[in-house]
Design a protein around this motif. Structure first.
Motif, PDB file in Angstrom:
ATOM      1  N   THR A  46      -0.587   3.132  12.757  1.00  0.00           N
ATOM      2  CA  THR A  46      -1.899   3.055  12.120  1.00  0.00           C
ATOM      3  C   THR A  46      -2.276   1.623  11.805  1.00  0.00           C
ATOM      4  O   THR A  46      -3.449   1.301  11.632  1.00  0.00           O
ATOM      5  CB  THR A  46      -1.911   3.897  10.814  1.00  0.00           C
ATOM      6  N   ARG A  59      -8.038  -1.809   9.467  1.00  0.00           N
ATOM      7  CA  ARG A  59      -7.807  -2.368  10.802  1.00  0.00           C
ATOM      8  C   ARG A  59      -9.064  -2.316  11.676  1.00  0.00           C
ATOM      9  O   ARG A  59      -9.136  -2.985  12.708  1.00  0.00           O
ATOM     10  CB  ARG A  59      -6.658  -1.632  11.488  1.00  0.00           C
ATOM     11  N   CYS A 111      -5.441   2.182   5.487  1.00  0.00           N
ATOM     12  CA  CYS A 111      -4.889   1.250   6.470  1.00  0.00           C
ATOM     13  C   CYS A 111      -5.679   1.325   7.774  1.00  0.00           C
ATOM     14  O   CYS A 111      -6.025   0.297   8.372  1.00  0.00           O
ATOM     15  CB  CYS A 111      -3.413   1.564   6.700  1.00  0.00           C
ATOM     16  N   ARG A 112      -5.963   2.539   8.219  1.00  0.00           N
ATOM     17  CA  ARG A 112      -6.731   2.725   9.457  1.00  0.00           C
ATOM     18  C   ARG A 112      -8.111   2.080   9.347  1.00  0.00           C
ATOM     19  O   ARG A 112      -8.563   1.386  10.269  1.00  0.00           O
ATOM     20  CB  ARG A 112      -6.874   4.219   9.752  1.00  0.00           C
ATOM     21  N   TRP A 126       1.472   5.142   0.493  1.00  0.00           N
ATOM     22  CA  TRP A 126       0.915   6.149   1.402  1.00  0.00           C
ATOM     23  C   TRP A 126       0.089   7.181   0.638  1.00  0.00           C
ATOM     24  O   TRP A 126      -1.003   7.549   1.039  1.00  0.00           O
ATOM     25  CB  TRP A 126       2.065   6.825   2.143  1.00  0.00           C
ATOM     26  N   MET A 132       3.636  -0.903   3.797  1.00  0.00           N
ATOM     27  CA  MET A 132       3.385   0.455   3.321  1.00  0.00           C
ATOM     28  C   MET A 132       4.599   1.001   2.575  1.00  0.00           C
ATOM     29  O   MET A 132       5.737   0.862   3.036  1.00  0.00           O
ATOM     30  CB  MET A 132       3.016   1.380   4.486  1.00  0.00           C
ATOM     31  N   ALA A 169       0.159  -0.649   9.791  1.00  0.00           N
ATOM     32  CA  ALA A 169       1.026  -1.314   8.818  1.00  0.00           C
ATOM     33  C   ALA A 169       1.962  -2.285   9.539  1.00  0.00           C
ATOM     34  O   ALA A 169       2.412  -2.017  10.645  1.00  0.00           O
ATOM     35  CB  ALA A 169       1.829  -0.279   8.036  1.00  0.00           C
ATOM     36  N   LEU A 172       0.813  -1.210   0.000  1.00  0.00           N
ATOM     37  CA  LEU A 172       0.000   0.000   0.000  1.00  0.00           C
ATOM     38  C   LEU A 172       0.851   1.266   0.000  1.00  0.00           C
ATOM     39  O   LEU A 172       1.640   1.490   0.920  1.00  0.00           O
ATOM     40  CB  LEU A 172      -0.901  -0.025   1.248  1.00  0.00           C
ATOM     41  N   ILE A 209       0.075  -5.952   5.827  1.00  0.00           N
ATOM     42  CA  ILE A 209       0.199  -4.721   5.032  1.00  0.00           C
ATOM     43  C   ILE A 209       1.637  -4.218   5.059  1.00  0.00           C
ATOM     44  O   ILE A 209       2.222  -4.031   6.124  1.00  0.00           O
ATOM     45  CB  ILE A 209      -0.742  -3.619   5.563  1.00  0.00           C
TER      46      ILE A 209
END
Length: 229
Positions: free
Chosen positions: A98, A70, A66-67, A55, A82, A100, A53, A80
């Protein structure tokens, strides 16, 4: 063996092409998505084995995506990695806090990315790399292409083998017919969803011999799952 599935969320086309090439060369199935909102929708439909992923992607940032992931039960444990041009310690801390699991600062080497993907899969989802899967009293040997229940060998056709293999990677999880079609037959192949019922029926008949309990659970209106015990 069903190759582990990786979704890459990256809007830089040259980097996306490079990531696909290198990950597919390692035997992974790779899906490239260029927008955060599109990735969120795809992840609601089908959860891969690992997410790479970026940013900074359009619509929904990687850090926000990401947040959100989760906070969802279906993706709370999704591995994940990042990717970011942000190299400051505070940014790395924010990314990891967050949710990752790992963090790579651009520019990075492809061998390093591949090594981190393997390490994370081995740690977080060993079942996708293991040559032998075991759920309850069923053992599936990917290398020898054999299946056993209570030490008795079960003869399966190629499709039933892949179907059982995929479900054994995710014991207890319910998959819709569409999800099974995408993951076992492939997203580029058009087959009627009723075909899934036929193959599940064949698989159920093969593995539930004699008076053995049914290891495949049918969830009305949702799909199928393999029982964890």
């Amino acid at each position: 063996m069903i190759a582990p599935r990786i979704m890459v969320v990256e809007d830089e086309e040259p980097l996306g092409v490079l990531l696909r090439y290198n990950l597919e060369a390692e035997g992974y199935q790779v899906e490239i998505v260029t927008r955060g909102d599109e990735a969120e929708l795809r992840l609601q439909e089908n959860v891969p084995d690992l997410l790479v992923l970026d940013w900074m992607v359009p619509a929904i940032s990687g850090i926000e995506l990401c947040r959100r992931l989760r906070m969802r039960e279906q993706t709370e444990r999704l591995p994940i990695i990042m990717l970011t041009a942000r190299g400051e310690e505070s940014d790395r801390v924010r990314g990891l806090s967050t949710g990752a699991d790992d963090y790579l600062v651009k520019p990075f080497s492809m061998p390093e990315l591949v090594a981190r993907v393997k390490a994370l899969l081995r740690r977080a989802k060993p079942e996708v790399l293991s040559s032998v899967l075991k759920v309850g009293d069923i053992v599936l040997d990917r290398e020898q292409h054999r299946v056993y229940r209570k030490k008795s060998e079960i003869r399966l056709g190629p499709t039933e083998f892949r179907l059982l293999e995929f479900m054994m990677q995710h014991p207890g999880r319910v998959f819709s017919r569409g999800q099974l079609l995408d993951n076992v037959w492939g997203e580029t192949i058009y087959i009627d969803e009723r075909t899934v019922d036929v193959h599940v029926g064949r698989l159920r008949k093969a593995v539930n011999t004699g008076r053995m309990p049914d290891v495949i659970r049918t969830v009305r209106g949702s799909g199928y799952a393999i029982r964890e015990e």
